[in-house]
Scaffold this active site. Structure first.
Site, PDB file in Angstrom:
ATOM      1  N   GLY A 439       1.004  -0.829  -0.009  1.00 57.69           N
ATOM      2  CA  GLY A 439       0.568   0.159   0.325  1.00 57.69           C
ATOM      3  C   GLY A 439       0.942   1.424   0.313  1.00 57.69           C
ATOM      4  O   GLY A 439       2.140   1.611   0.234  1.00 57.69           O
ATOM      5  N   GLY A 441       0.267   5.678   0.864  1.00 61.17           N
ATOM      6  CA  GLY A 441      -0.950   6.212   1.201  1.00 61.17           C
ATOM      7  C   GLY A 441      -0.233   8.081   1.140  1.00 61.17           C
ATOM      8  O   GLY A 441       1.226   7.978   1.313  1.00 61.17           O
ATOM      9  N   GLY A 442      -0.307   8.952   1.803  1.00 63.88           N
ATOM     10  CA  GLY A 442       0.099  10.163   1.875  1.00 63.88           C
ATOM     11  C   GLY A 442       1.243  10.244   2.659  1.00 63.88           C
ATOM     12  O   GLY A 442       2.040  11.002   3.138  1.00 63.88           O
ATOM     13  N   GLY A 444       3.555   7.762   3.418  1.00 64.78           N
ATOM     14  CA  GLY A 444       4.120   6.673   3.063  1.00 64.78           C
ATOM     15  C   GLY A 444       3.758   5.199   2.410  1.00 64.78           C
ATOM     16  O   GLY A 444       2.547   5.592   2.239  1.00 64.78           O
ATOM     17  N   VAL A 446       3.294   1.330   2.605  1.00 69.00           N
ATOM     18  CA  VAL A 446       3.076  -0.013   3.630  1.00 69.00           C
ATOM     19  C   VAL A 446       4.117  -1.140   3.183  1.00 69.00           C
ATOM     20  O   VAL A 446       3.557  -1.393   1.326  1.00 69.00           O
ATOM     21  CB  VAL A 446       1.618  -0.305   3.844  1.00 69.00           C
ATOM     22  CG1 VAL A 446       1.869  -1.455   4.698  1.00 69.00           C
ATOM     23  CG2 VAL A 446       1.180   1.353   4.289  1.00 69.00           C
ATOM     24  N   LYS A 460       4.881  -0.100   8.436  1.00 66.87           N
ATOM     25  CA  LYS A 460       4.475   1.161   7.463  1.00 66.87           C
ATOM     26  C   LYS A 460       5.637   1.952   7.587  1.00 66.87           C
ATOM     27  O   LYS A 460       6.031   2.581   8.891  1.00 66.87           O
ATOM     28  CB  LYS A 460       3.261   1.455   8.185  1.00 66.87           C
ATOM     29  CG  LYS A 460       2.725   3.401   7.680  1.00 66.87           C
ATOM     30  CD  LYS A 460       1.715   4.317   8.240  1.00 66.87           C
ATOM     31  CE  LYS A 460       0.353   3.707   7.830  1.00 66.87           C
ATOM     32  NZ  LYS A 460      -1.380   4.525   8.124  1.00 66.87           N
ATOM     33  N   ASP A 557     -10.545  11.013  10.563  1.00 68.73           N
ATOM     34  CA  ASP A 557      -9.935  10.245   8.732  1.00 68.73           C
ATOM     35  C   ASP A 557     -10.475   8.416   8.169  1.00 68.73           C
ATOM     36  O   ASP A 557     -10.130   7.977   8.317  1.00 68.73           O
ATOM     37  CB  ASP A 557      -8.678   9.855   8.470  1.00 68.73           C
ATOM     38  CG  ASP A 557      -8.282  10.238   6.890  1.00 68.73           C
ATOM     39  OD1 ASP A 557      -9.603  10.477   6.373  1.00 68.73           O
ATOM     40  OD2 ASP A 557      -7.511   9.689   6.604  1.00 68.73           O
TER      41      ASP A 557
END
Ligand SMILES: *[C@@H]1O[C@H](CO)[C@@H](O)[C@H](O)[C@H]1NC(C)=O
Ligand SMILES: *[C@@H]1O[C@H](CO)[C@@H](O)[C@H](O)[C@H]1NC(C)=O
Ligand SMILES: *[C@@H]1O[C@H](CO)[C@@H](O)[C@H](O)[C@H]1NC(C)=O
Ligand SMILES: *[C@@H]1O[C@H](CO)[C@@H](O)[C@H](O)[C@H]1NC(C)=O
Ligand SMILES: *[C@@H]1O[C@H](CO)[C@@H](O)[C@H](O)[C@H]1NC(C)=O
Ligand SMILES: *[C@@H]1O[C@H](CO)[C@@H](O)[C@H](O)[C@H]1NC(C)=O
Ligand SMILES: *[C@@H]1O[C@H](CO)[C@@H](O)[C@H](O)[C@H]1NC(C)=O
Length: 746
Positions: A439, A441-442, A444, A446, A460, A557
């Site tokens: 994965g 995301g904003g 960093g 995963v 992560k 979130d």
């Protein structure tokens, strides 16, 4: 009246004989019916049956109870376990005085008798749908005898395990030479003994669940084990579990305590949990004062100030000798406590019921004042103290112990930090290889990783420009690691290496909800039952954050990609990067730095930066509508109008055709009333005004009680498309300290 009675009686008798001729009957009365080998007594709802059976590899016949649908006939209770019948001539009857007897036809002496007795002269034997075999005295209330009072190796929902200290009545499980019973020498805990030797203990009951390792806690909350106690009795029981599945707890012949659930589809009992679960669960694995941690290699270590009692043995990994103090304690030694973030408190504690000692300072002072006291822990059930050696300690995480001469102030902040070694993580993720990347995301990327002992983790790796200092990062890790709930993803620890900041989580093999839900992304559609369980799980996780954890936490979130799914599709809320905590009494906060995800943000948050539990409720409502429809709120395009998914749902609701919102690809039939209920709840959650929205506690009870009249939703927030570029966003993070149960030893 008399005629009527005798007619029904005759009818009943005929019916019973009719049934018995095909093998199954419902009740037994004296001199009327008997149960011979080959015939069974069936509970009214046909869940359990009583009959003769043999254990594998044996020809001897026993009378037992098993689940009717179980082809393997795994027995949950056995009557004549020490007095088998050696051929198929056995018969079970109830005597006119109310005893259940098992006889072999040749011999007239009963092989086994329940020794129960009735007074009315009309005893009846019933097998109930919960698996309880009971003797009733005519029409009198209650039971003269019940099999639940005489457990074998199995605990069924509704059964009690424990003891009454006054009458010395004990209920325990037995299996070969093992015994599982409630130990009340300290706070109540379950122990498994082989002969007189303890082989496993659950860890003391902490007021809510067993405090053993995390699997134990998960098992006790999953099976909703509860403790009922008063001044004389301590009993555990558990109801049928949440999915309304048949479940049971078994002590098996090798002394393993198993939590099982009936798998209807496969027609067998699935082992959900078993204990001991790893080496550290073995009683006193690391000897006196030794600390066991299954994430570390070697698994045993001595606390600061202690050394292995027999160093040569420790080098050979024979841990039994344990640890001893470098300098023996005496009453004039000046002491300092070391803190351990433990899950399983040592054995043989003393629980102080003295309420003046309930508070942490009192608990500590009391320990300091008695020089034989070696450790204390302030817990939800009160102050616990230990005298002498500490036995059977285990840690769940890797933590740093402070060198003896480290300054006090620093100790306070660092001692609970779970830390992983950089090289361990590098090798677990194969140098953060692209193939392990799961994965991005904003914050960093995963990665999936595998620790040396085979445990799968998700790592992560925060982007280097996250701008977070070490202190802030550590605080956040400590904060998140204290949140423990079945519906929150478990943080196992972290790693700091130069500029690198890594968070280590439990690995969730089914990925995130968005991958399963949205039509664009998924392969096959998930059925309604799974969707409902996901909704209910998220609701419970969020309720825990809002109300049940020790502080009020606003997630800020919540979205489909932040809901992870384990192998059983249990939802776990993840990503606390934006979470904020509220002190007691604080109801809302305002931020100029609005962060979150468009499509899930409530109007008051997106436009004014006002957040509260009600802004999370809004995001939850969006998720519910998404889960029902299989559509994304953001990115939803409906040909003829400029509406969001919420606007579309609202329109259908007002036009009296809400079910059209439902994802058409769901396996039929679907329980439409449950779906309507969920749509109604979703719409209540996304109402424009925060004060109109329900709390998560309301939501959980609305989900639990189908058929309850729900209120009509008002207009939702953001039901038309807004220009997202008007809304600015950037990062803010919480830095909050909390305390949790820790053991302090000197
Ligand atoms: C019933 O009583 C007999 C004779 O006292 C005894 O041997 C037997 O163990 C008892 N049965 C049970 C189930 O307690
Ligand atoms: C149980 O009874 C024993 C002896 O009667 C007593 O010493 C002990 O304190 C009691 N334990 C509990 C938990 O009540
Ligand atoms: C304690 O609970 C047990 C089991 O529920 C009950 O039989 C007993 O009467 C209770 N004793 C007291 C003192 O309340
Ligand atoms: C007991 O349970 C364990 C773990 O589930 C299993 O490995 C073992 O074979 C079982 N023992 C018996 C005798 O069934
Ligand atoms: C107590 O221990 C200290 C060091 O920890 C030592 O200096 C002192 O002599 C000991 N006192 C007694 C009475 O043993
Ligand atoms: C210290 O605690 C032990 C165990 O509870 C007790 O037996 C002893 O009397 C206590 N000593 C003092 C001085 O209070
Ligand atoms: C979830 O994971 C389990 C175990 O890996 C797998 O058997 C199951 O098919 C997965 N479920 C879905 C919906 O992908």
């Amino acid at each position: 009246m008399k005629i009527f009675l005798s007619i029904t009686f005759l009818g009943y008798t005929l019916l019973s004989f009719a049934r018995s001729s095909i093998g199954a009957i419902n009740t037994l009365k004296p001199n009327q019916h008997l149960l011979d080998d080959g015939r069974t007594l069936v509970s009214p709802g046909e869940t359990f049956v009583l009959g003769f059976f043999s254990f594998p590899d044996s020809l001897s016949r026993y009378v037992g109870i098993w689940l009717k649908d179980d082809p393997k006939r795994k027995v949950v209770w056995v009557a004549n376990r020490d007095q088998p019948i050696f051929d198929s001539s056995g018969v079970l009857t109830i005597t006119p005085t109310g005893s259940i007897v098992v006889t072999s036809q040749q011999g007239s002496e009963p092989s086994w008798s329940s020794n129960s007795s009735t007074t009315s002269g009309s005893p009846v034997l019933h097998l109930l749908d919960d698996g309880n075999l009971v003797v009733k005295d005519g029409n009198k209330e209650g039971y003269v005898w019940q099999s639940f009072d005489y457990p074998f190796d199995t605990m069924l929902p509704g059964m009690l395990l424990g003891l009454n200290n006054e009458t010395e009545e004990r209920r325990y499980l037995t299996s070969s030479n093992y015994k599982c019973e409630v130990d009340i020498s300290g706070p109540p805990q379950l122990v498994v003994r082989q002969g007189s030797k303890i082989s496993f203990r659950s860890g003391p009951w902490n007021g809510v669940r067993f405090s053993g390792q995390h699997r134990m806690r998960e098992a006790s909350s999953r099976f909703k084990l509860t403790l009922v106690s008063n001044s004389t009795s301590v009993f555990y029981s558990f109801p049928n579990n949440e999915e309304n599945m048949m479940s049971r707890i078994v002590l098996n012949a090798t002394g393993i305590l198993q939590y099982l659930a009936w798998n209807k589809g496969k027609g067998e009992w699935d082992v959900r949990f078993s204990f001991p679960a790893d080496e550290c669960d073995e009683y006193k694995k690391c000897g006196p004062n030794g600390i066991c941690n299954s994430h570390m290699s070697p698994i045993c270590r001595c606390p600061t100030g202690f050394v292995p009692k027999v160093p040569r043995e420790w080098e050979k990994r024979e841990w039994g000798g344990g640890c001893v103090r470098k300098t023996p304690l005496n009453c004039s030694t000046k002491v300092k406590f070391q803190k351990f973030p433990l899950v399983k408190l040592p054995d043989k504690s003393k629980l102080l019921h003295d309420h003046t000692k309930m508070f942490s300072e009192g608990c500590k002072q009391g320990c300091l004042q008695n020089c034989s006291c070696t450790a204390y822990a302030q817990t939800d059930i009160g102050c616990l103290r230990w005298h002498g050696d500490l036995l059977d300690i285990r840690e769940c995480r890797i933590s740093i112990l402070n060198p003896e001469n480290e300054p006090e102030a620093e100790e306070e902040n660092q001692d609970q930090l779970p830390l992983y070694d950089w090289l361990t993580i590098v090798s677990a993720t194969d140098h953060f290889s692209y193939s392990n990347k799961i994965g991005e995301g904003g914050f960093g990327s995963v990665y999936k990783g595998t620790l040396p002992l085979g445990q799968e983790i998700a790592v992560k790796r925060l982007s280097k420009d996250s701008g977070q200092g070490i202190v802030e990062f550590k605080n956040e890790v400590i904060f998140i690691s204290k949140l423990q709930h079945r519906n929150l993803v478990g943080l196992l620890g972290c790693c700091i290496h130069g500029e690198e900041r890594l968070l280590v989580y439990e690995y969730m093999c089914n990925g995130s909800l968005d991958q399963h839900l949205f039509k664009q992304a998924r392969g096959t559609s998930i059925d309604w039952q799974k969707r409902f369980n996901i909704i209910a799980g998220i609701a419970r996780g969020l309720l825990y954050l809002h109300r049940d954890s020790r502080m009020r936490i606003i997630h800020r979130d919540l979205k489909a990609s932040n809901i992870l799914l384990d192998d059983e599709m249990t939802p776990k809320i993840s990503d606390f990067g934006l979470a904020r905590t509220f002190g007691s009494g604080q109801l809302e906060g305002i931020t100029k730095r609005i962060m979150g995800t468009f499509g899930y943000m409530s109007p008051e948050y997106a436009t004014d930066g006002v957040f509260s539990t009600k802004s999370d409720v809004f995001s939850f409502g969006v998720l519910v509508i998404e889960i029902v429809s299989g559509e994304k709120n953001r990115g939803f395009c409906f040909a003829d109008h400029e509406q969001t998914l919420l606007g579309h749902a609202w329109k259908l609701w007002n036009e009296g055709r809400p079910l059209e919102l439902m994802d058409a690809s769901m396996e039929k039939p679907v329980p439409t009333s449950e779906i309507l209920n969920c749509i109604n709840i979703g719409l209540l959650c996304v109402q424009h005004k925060p004060e109109d929205r329900p709390t998560m506690a309301n939501v959980v009870s609305m989900l639990d009680s189908e058929g309850l009249e729900l209120s009509q939703p008002k207009q939702p927030g953001f039901f038309t498309v807004v220009d997202e570029t008007d809304l600015a966003a950037w990062i803010s993070r919480s830095t909050t300290e909390v305390t949790m149960t820790t053991l302090e030893a000197r």
